[in-house]
Design an enzyme around this catalytic site. Structure first.
Site, PDB file in Angstrom:
ATOM      1  N   LYS A 163       0.846  -1.198   0.000  1.00 44.42           N
ATOM      2  CA  LYS A 163       0.000   0.000   0.000  1.00 44.42           C
ATOM      3  C   LYS A 163       0.882   1.248   0.000  1.00 44.42           C
ATOM      4  O   LYS A 163       1.808   1.369   0.806  1.00 44.42           O
ATOM      5  CB  LYS A 163      -0.906   0.008   1.241  1.00 44.42           C
TER       6      LYS A 163
HETATM    7  C1  E4P Z   1      -7.976   0.224   4.367  1.00 45.62           C
HETATM    8  O1  E4P Z   1      -7.140  -0.389   3.825  1.00 45.62           O
HETATM    9  C2  E4P Z   1      -7.815   1.057   5.547  1.00 45.62           C
HETATM   10  O2  E4P Z   1      -6.827   0.468   6.326  1.00 45.62           O
HETATM   11  C3  E4P Z   1      -9.069   1.111   6.362  1.00 45.62           C
HETATM   12  O3  E4P Z   1     -10.178   0.576   5.667  1.00 45.62           O
HETATM   13  C4  E4P Z   1      -9.371   2.439   6.978  1.00 45.62           C
HETATM   14  O4  E4P Z   1     -10.550   2.282   7.737  1.00 45.62           O
HETATM   15  P1  E4P Z   1     -11.020   3.294   8.865  1.00 45.62           P
HETATM   16  O5  E4P Z   1     -11.518   4.525   8.188  1.00 45.62           O
HETATM   17  O6  E4P Z   1     -12.116   2.554   9.565  1.00 45.62           O
HETATM   18  O7  E4P Z   1      -9.820   3.554   9.737  1.00 45.62           O
END
Ligand code: E4P
Length: 215
Positions: A84
């Site tokens: 990522k």
């Molecule tokens: C996705 O890869 C992110 O890590 C995650 O969905 C963020 O989610 P949140 O907004 O609940 O922290």
């Protein structure tokens, strides 16, 4: 469509994979830290020990050079990993380079359709669209997902839409209706999606006269 679990918690990952409907794990630096560690490589190894699905892990670097170096390191651990990379100027430079090297990337923290176009042109395998965080800012995260999905479809773009920051079963339904490729959500969301009080009550009434009997 595929479902991923958004956690680095080993028990939750085991429970999620036991359901048989989850095929990947997404993490970010906060999610890893929630498990009481700063050892990303160690935590990813623990996750790999309990699941054979695709695991997403995020770089920490601020420059494209640092992101590229960290992505290559992460990619060397395991080929069923997706790296990522945050969607900013440095991130797009990094993704453009990494995609040419065949390293699978997911541009993350995506808030606009224009950013999602940049992710696609840079060659990202996935774009992680932040649905509820968009809603929390007063914009329509579901409309955002619909727009990007349509935009990718119309332009025959291969980058997969990953709906992230998704929290409730209805969120899952709404992003699925938009035609996303992947939905990632915490384990409790997947449990909530399956559990239903009416199902439990109806089942209890069906079995009321069968106590102590078997097939
Ligand atoms: C996705 O890869 C992110 O890590 C995650 O969905 C963020 O989610 P949140 O907004 O609940 O922290």
């Amino acid at each position: 469509m595929r479902f991923f679990v958004d956690t680095a918690n080993i028990e939750d990952i085991k429970s999620a994979f036991d359901l048989g409907i989850i095929s990947g794990v997404t993490t970010n630096p906060v999610i890893i830290q929630r498990e009481g560690t700063y050892d990303i490589k160690g935590q990813i190894a623990k996750i790999r020990a309990v699941c054979d699905g695709e695991i997403f892990t995020q770089v920490l670097g601020g420059t494209s050079g640092e992101m590229i170096e960290q992505a290559r390191f992460i990619w060397s651990w395991d080929k069923n990993i997706t790296v990522k990379i945050p969607l900013n100027i440095e991130g797009i430079k990094a993704v453009s380079r990494l995609s040419k090297e065949g390293i699978r990337t997911c541009t993350t923290i995506v808030y606009t359709a224009a950013q999602a176009m940049a992710a696609a042109l840079a060659g990202a395998s996935y774009a992680a669209l932040f649905v509820n965080r968009s809603n929390a800012e007063g914009r329509d995260g579901f409309e955002f997902v619909e727009t990007v999905t349509e935009l990718y479809r119309k332009n025959d773009i291969k980058t997969q839409v990953l709906a992230a920051s998704v929290n409730t079963p209805m969120d899952v339904v709404r992003v699925a209706l938009a035609g996303v490729h992947v939905v990632t959500a915490p384990y409790r969301t997947w449990e909530d999606m399956i559990k239903n009080r009416s199902t439990d009550d109806t089942l209890e009434s069906f079995l009321a006269d069968w106590k102590g009997r078997t097939i």
